[in-house]
Design an enzyme around this catalytic site. Structure first.
Site, PDB file in Angstrom:
ATOM      1  N   ASP A 389      -8.655  -7.909   3.894  1.00 28.95           N
ATOM      2  CA  ASP A 389      -7.477  -7.562   4.688  1.00 28.95           C
ATOM      3  C   ASP A 389      -6.260  -8.266   4.086  1.00 28.95           C
ATOM      4  O   ASP A 389      -6.127  -9.487   4.190  1.00 28.95           O
ATOM      5  CB  ASP A 389      -7.702  -8.010   6.139  1.00 28.95           C
ATOM      6  CG  ASP A 389      -6.567  -7.599   7.066  1.00 28.95           C
ATOM      7  OD1 ASP A 389      -5.489  -7.226   6.568  1.00 28.95           O
ATOM      8  OD2 ASP A 389      -6.763  -7.664   8.297  1.00 28.95           O
ATOM      9  N   HIS A 390      -5.361  -7.480   3.470  1.00 29.00           N
ATOM     10  CA  HIS A 390      -4.235  -8.075   2.745  1.00 29.00           C
ATOM     11  C   HIS A 390      -3.183  -8.668   3.680  1.00 29.00           C
ATOM     12  O   HIS A 390      -2.291  -9.390   3.230  1.00 29.00           O
ATOM     13  CB  HIS A 390      -3.595  -7.022   1.835  1.00 29.00           C
ATOM     14  CG  HIS A 390      -2.962  -7.606   0.606  1.00 29.00           C
ATOM     15  ND1 HIS A 390      -2.807  -8.957   0.408  1.00 29.00           N
ATOM     16  CD2 HIS A 390      -2.433  -7.019  -0.496  1.00 29.00           C
ATOM     17  CE1 HIS A 390      -2.215  -9.176  -0.752  1.00 29.00           C
ATOM     18  NE2 HIS A 390      -1.979  -8.015  -1.321  1.00 29.00           N
ATOM     19  N   ARG A 391      -3.256  -8.377   4.979  1.00 25.37           N
ATOM     20  CA  ARG A 391      -2.360  -9.044   5.927  1.00 25.37           C
ATOM     21  C   ARG A 391      -2.727 -10.520   6.048  1.00 25.37           C
ATOM     22  O   ARG A 391      -1.869 -11.369   6.295  1.00 25.37           O
ATOM     23  CB  ARG A 391      -2.463  -8.401   7.317  1.00 25.37           C
ATOM     24  CG  ARG A 391      -2.044  -6.952   7.403  1.00 25.37           C
ATOM     25  CD  ARG A 391      -2.387  -6.387   8.770  1.00 25.37           C
ATOM     26  NE  ARG A 391      -3.822  -6.504   9.045  1.00 25.37           N
ATOM     27  CZ  ARG A 391      -4.382  -6.199  10.210  1.00 25.37           C
ATOM     28  NH1 ARG A 391      -3.631  -5.771  11.208  1.00 25.37           N
ATOM     29  NH2 ARG A 391      -5.689  -6.320  10.380  1.00 25.37           N
TER      30      ARG A 391
END
Length: 417
Positions: A389-391
């Site tokens: 999850d790049h967040r």
């Protein structure tokens, strides 16, 4: 007063549940804490207990019905208690909510319509009228711009289209007739199938995971020589087959060790505003049972040895096969391991099991020529694919975490036992 029996929210991602089976009938006496029905959600059956003692006065929904979370599905009260007013008030409230929602949707549509000026429509129509009248002659074929655009989009040879317009001009109706005839010849017979509750729930969750979580995937190829030697050596020493390990067992142990060293991978995003950090290392394992996927979660792996993992994996898989997993056995994971190696898959890009921070895709082990100390030799190699999850996780920390797993697999003895 009668107690409402509601569809519980059994996980953060649960939005609806399917009633699998009522275990009691209307009029039956029930005790608080007694299991009275089974509900299917997030690919798993859950047992729902009575919130109070009394009599099941009314079932609002039947088996196979799909119900939104927090919706009333029944009433428990005293024998002979009148609940008609309760049901009527509930229905009136639902109708009012639906009316408000309809008004809001109508207002949104009106606003969108007002954003398009009538003048633009009129101008567009005029331009189209002029365009249709203009002829284009290309490769000895007379046509109009609209036909030319359709032909380019559909990859149609206009020399095969029979013209009916004045002076042998191909009109829009001509190319439409040509397309219709072509489609008749290539018509494909098919049938429709409604998704069952568990497949519908799975499809919805996968779609939400893919659209709500910004996925990024990093990959690495691992030399599995030492981990295979370790597995074989361990299994030869075990008199009890129950304690023999698989590559998946060893992977769970190694990934847990890597997560201890990289705490950001032992967390997950919640509602785009908070990061939830698990105190223990919790890892899910994707398990396919009768072509249905479920993900039991191993909890507090930092405190477990390889024997504990072997035993727990057998227990969780057995529960998954018998639809006996409880809510806390499929929730709370930070990362999932999905092993498709047994199917011969070398590398793939897995989809994160929301709301977790990532998923590790594991491919098959395959002997390949590799360069070791400037010499070509044959080694058992395996691909790992980490989707994250790049967040929550940046690219560099994710790559470092994957390298940690690779290093521990290639030199496993220091963390294994």
């Amino acid at each position: 007063m009668a107690e409402e029996l509601i569809m519980p929210k059994l996980s953060m991602t649960m939005e609806e549940g399917q009633i699998v089976n009522w275990l009691v009938d209307e009029g039956d006496a029930v005790e608080e804490g007694e299991v009275i029905l089974e509900v299917l959600s997030d690919k798993t059956n859950f047992e729902i207990e009575a919130p109070a003692s009394g009599v099941l006065l009314k079932k609002i929904y039947d088996a196979d019905d799909v119900v939104p979370v927090t919706e009333v599905i029944g009433y428990i009260g005293e024998e002979g208690e009148d609940i008609e007013d309760l049901i009527a008030d509930k229905e009136a409230g639902s109708e009012k909510e639906a009316e408000v929602q309809d008004k809001e949707e109508a207002a949104e549509k009106t606003e969108e319509t007002e954003k398009t000026p009538a003048a633009e429509k009129e101008q567009s129509t005029k331009e189209n009228d002029i365009e249709v009248k203009d002829e284009i002659i290309t490769d000895k074929v007379k046509t109009v711009p609209a036909v030319r655009r359709i032909a380019e989009e559909k990859n149609i040879d206009l020399r095969k289209v029979e013209p009916t317009g004045e002076n042998n001009v191909i009109e829009v109706r001509d190319i439409e007739n040509y397309i219709a005839e072509m489609e008749k010849g290539t018509e494909i017979k098919a049938y429709r199938e409604k998704l069952s509750g568990i497949r519908r729930s799975s499809a919805k969750k996968v779609k939400e995971s893919w659209t709500d979580i910004p996925h990024v995937t990093v990959t690495s190829e691992v030399n599995m020589e030492k981990i295979i030697e370790l597995k074989d050596s361990w299994n030869q020493m075990q008199k009890d087959d129950v304690l023999k390990v698989s590559i998946t067992d060893l992977l769970i142990k190694i990934v847990a060790a890597a997560m201890e060293r990289h705490p950001i991978m032992n967390a997950y995003m919640e509602d785009d505003v908070e990061v939830v950090h698990n105190e223990g290392v919790n890892i899910g394992l994707a398990v396919s049972v009768d072509d249905k996927l479920t993900v039991p979660v191993f909890k507090n792996l930092e405190a477990k040895n390889i024997k504990d993992i072997v035993r727990e994996k057998k227990e969780l898989i057995e529960k998954a096969r018998n639809n006996k997993l409880k809510s806390d056995e499929i929730t709370g994971g930070s990362l999932t391991i999905s092993n498709l190696g047994m199917y011969g898959t070398e590398i793939f890009t897995p989809i994160i099991n929301a709301p977790q921070s990532g998923i590790l895709g594991v491919g098959t082990i395959k002997k390949k020529p590799v360069v070791v100390d400037d010499e070509i030799t044959i080694k058992p190699m395996m691909w790992l694919s980490l989707a994250f999850d790049h967040r929550l996780v940046e690219g560099a920390p994710a790559a470092v975490f994957l390298k940690e797993i690779k290093d521990l697999l290639e030199f496993p003895a220091k963390v294994m036992f």
